[in-house]
Enzyme design. Structure first.
Site, PDB file in Angstrom:
ATOM      1  N   GLU A 167      -6.868  16.479  12.232  1.00  0.00           N
ATOM      2  CA  GLU A 167      -7.220  15.925  10.922  1.00  0.00           C
ATOM      3  C   GLU A 167      -8.591  16.381  10.411  1.00  0.00           C
ATOM      4  O   GLU A 167      -9.547  15.598  10.387  1.00  0.00           O
ATOM      5  CB  GLU A 167      -7.160  14.396  10.967  1.00  0.00           C
ATOM      6  CG  GLU A 167      -5.798  13.856  11.338  1.00  0.00           C
ATOM      7  CD  GLU A 167      -5.676  12.336  11.186  1.00  0.00           C
ATOM      8  OE1 GLU A 167      -6.711  11.671  11.006  1.00  0.00           O
ATOM      9  OE2 GLU A 167      -4.553  11.829  11.246  1.00  0.00           O
ATOM     10  N   GLU A 351       1.846  12.456  13.818  1.00  0.00           N
ATOM     11  CA  GLU A 351       1.466  11.041  13.931  1.00  0.00           C
ATOM     12  C   GLU A 351       2.175  10.266  12.836  1.00  0.00           C
ATOM     13  O   GLU A 351       2.161  10.666  11.670  1.00  0.00           O
ATOM     14  CB  GLU A 351      -0.043  10.810  13.745  1.00  0.00           C
ATOM     15  CG  GLU A 351      -0.897  11.200  14.915  1.00  0.00           C
ATOM     16  CD  GLU A 351      -2.379  10.893  14.689  1.00  0.00           C
ATOM     17  OE1 GLU A 351      -2.722   9.982  13.906  1.00  0.00           O
ATOM     18  OE2 GLU A 351      -3.198  11.599  15.311  1.00  0.00           O
TER      19      GLU A 351
HETATM   20  C1  FCB Z   1      -5.285   8.903  12.560  1.00  0.00           C
HETATM   21  C2  FCB Z   1      -6.007   9.331  13.808  1.00  0.00           C
HETATM   22  C3  FCB Z   1      -5.703   8.486  15.014  1.00  0.00           C
HETATM   23  C4  FCB Z   1      -5.589   7.030  14.666  1.00  0.00           C
HETATM   24  C5  FCB Z   1      -4.620   6.851  13.527  1.00  0.00           C
HETATM   25  C6  FCB Z   1      -4.368   5.413  13.143  1.00  0.00           C
HETATM   26  O1  FCB Z   1      -6.007   9.269  11.436  1.00  0.00           O
HETATM   27  O2  FCB Z   1      -5.699  10.662  14.116  1.00  0.00           O
HETATM   28  O3  FCB Z   1      -6.706   8.721  15.975  1.00  0.00           O
HETATM   29  O4  FCB Z   1      -6.826   6.507  14.372  1.00  0.00           O
HETATM   30  O5  FCB Z   1      -5.089   7.537  12.400  1.00  0.00           O
END
Ligand code: FCB
Length: 437
Positions: A167, A351
């Site tokens: 990210e 994610e």
């Molecule tokens: C993302 C991150 C992860 C966690 C989630 C909720 O942005 O990569 O580490 O904090 O959000």
């Protein structure tokens, strides 16, 4: 769950994700200090000033955690390696204990048929490099390349996939403009430098990974759908700018060799010298792209300095984070990224998940519902022809949710942070059934 494996293409991968600082326990095994330790020790930055010294004690309990993943029927594990565990000063001497840990961890994954999906930087910069300006320093990409070589020399032969940086938006904007994450800066020049250097570091790491013949090299970006708060032209422009620096800036660098005009209207005067010459480094060929997706935002124009906008509350149901639940955004981004940037490259959801105030004995029905909705959006994208190859749940375990400490629970597995006992939640059991069916 409202799906089984049979509803997804053959060889589609289901994975769970974590990150090093959020679970390992950074006080163990000779790891060096990180800017998250410093940020958390500064009053007002982190809820209850919590930090990652013990976290989930995954450093000692990793076999139990991998057993839980295997028992759930997962195919892959997206984990990260900590720069400060591998090189406590960020440069120079490696910490053998740290390298040994990742070596054991990877072997233990393979013994359980879990494909290792590594990320090399999930935010815990060694403090010694923060002292030198951290992501503002133009040498950061070179140092990141050195670290990449050391860790991948040791475990690179056994990776299913590798992404250098998790990210880049969070590394750049969230940490240097909004000040919500370490190093907690609110400085436009620092932001412009960090946003560019993080992409140069990605590029440098890709060069090293190719040199080491590491397979399947990609990148992981996060996405938020930006709705204008109203139909006014000003709010539409504000939402387009949010979309620009959040969703389009990093993809622009990685796939188009250019940054979006509406973002450069604000950042250009603050960019590091010679930034235009770095796109060959940044835009090297990748094998896949990962998308992290959670929510959407409503953006309203304001008076004042660029970017002159604010977020306003939206009407949809929200998670424990206060994030609106908007699976349509995931469907949108998968199609949009494929059509406009990656053009046929395999995509992964790297994610997706939700925070919920879970108790070990109360079923987390809200999470099951959230995942059903987002997995349906993923299936819709696949039906549209998007080459989606896998889906990763955030997160395996309740863990250190950065500035929000241990209160926000994202896990499929509940963690009691007093006893460190793990208790699989109803969502874990539901997914296990779906994955075995
Ligand atoms: C993302 C991150 C992860 C966690 C989630 C909720 O942005 O990569 O580490 O904090 O959000």
């Amino acid at each position: 769950m409202q799906f089984t494996r049979a509803d997804f293409p053959k060889d589609f991968l289901f994975a769970a994700a974590t990150s090093a600082y959020q679970i390992e326990g950074h006080s163990f095994g000779g790891a060096g200090r990180t800017h998250w330790d410093d940020f958390a020790a500064t009053p007002g930055n982190v809820v209850h000033a919590e930090h990652g010294a013990i976290a989930c004690d995954h450093y000692h309990r990793y076999t139990e955690d991998l057993d839980l993943m295997a028992a759930m029927g997962l195919d892959a594990y997206r984990f990260s390696t900590s720069w400060a565990r591998v090189m406590p000063e960020g440069r120079g001497a490696a910490n053998q204990e740290g390298l040994d840990f990742y070596d054991r961890l990877v072997d233990a994954m393979l013994e359980r048929n879990l494909k290792p999906m590594a990320t090399l930087y999930h935010w815990e910069l060694p403090s010694a490099l923060a002292d030198l300006g951290g992501w503002r320093n133009p040498d950061l990409p070179k140092w990141f390349g050195e670290y990449t070589r050391v860790i991948m020399d040791r475990i690179g032969d056994r990776m299913f996939s590798v992404a250098p940086i998790n990210e880049p938006w969070c590394v750049g904007w969230l940490s240097h403009f909004l000040g919500h994450h370490a190093p907690g800066l609110r400085d436009i020049r620092a932001t412009a430098h960090a946003m560019h250097h993080v992409l140069c570091a990605h590029g440098r790491a890709v060069e090293v990974l190719r040199d080491l013949d590491v397979a399947n090299v990609g990148a992981v970006c996060n996405f938020e759908y930006a709705h204008p708060a109203t139909d006014s032209a000003a709010d539409k422009e504000a939402a387009a700018l949010y979309d620009g620096y959040y969703n389009r800036f990093f993809l622009g660098g990685l796939f188009k060799g250019a940054y979006p005009d509406n973002v450069m209207a604000g950042l250009e005067p603050h960019m590091p010298k010679g930034w235009q010459d770095d796109f060959a480094l940044i835009g090297q060929k990748l094998d896949w792209l990962g998308l992290n997706y959670y929510t959407c935002k409503r953006v309203a124009a304001t008076d004042g300095a660029w970017p002159a906008h604010e977020e306003v509350a939206g009407p949809l149901p929200k998670t424990q984070m206060g994030w609106e639940i908007y699976p349509e955004g995931l469907h949108h981004f998968l199609g949009w990224v494929d059509a406009n940037y990656t053009k046929g490259l395999p995509l992964y959801v790297t994610e997706n998940g939700m925070a919920n105030p879970d108790q070990p004995d109360v079923p987390d029905a809200a999470r099951i519902d959230y995942l059903n909705q987002h997995l349906a959006a993923a299936r819709q994208a696949i039906a549209d022809g998007v080459p989606l190859a896998g889906y990763t749940f955030w997160s395996l375990l309740d863990n250190y949710e950065w500035a929000l400490g241990y209160e926000k629970r994202f896990g499929l597995i509940h963690v009691d942070f007093e006893t460190l006992e793990r208790t699989p939640k109803a969502s874990y059991h539901a997914l296990a059934l779906a994955l075995k069916a």
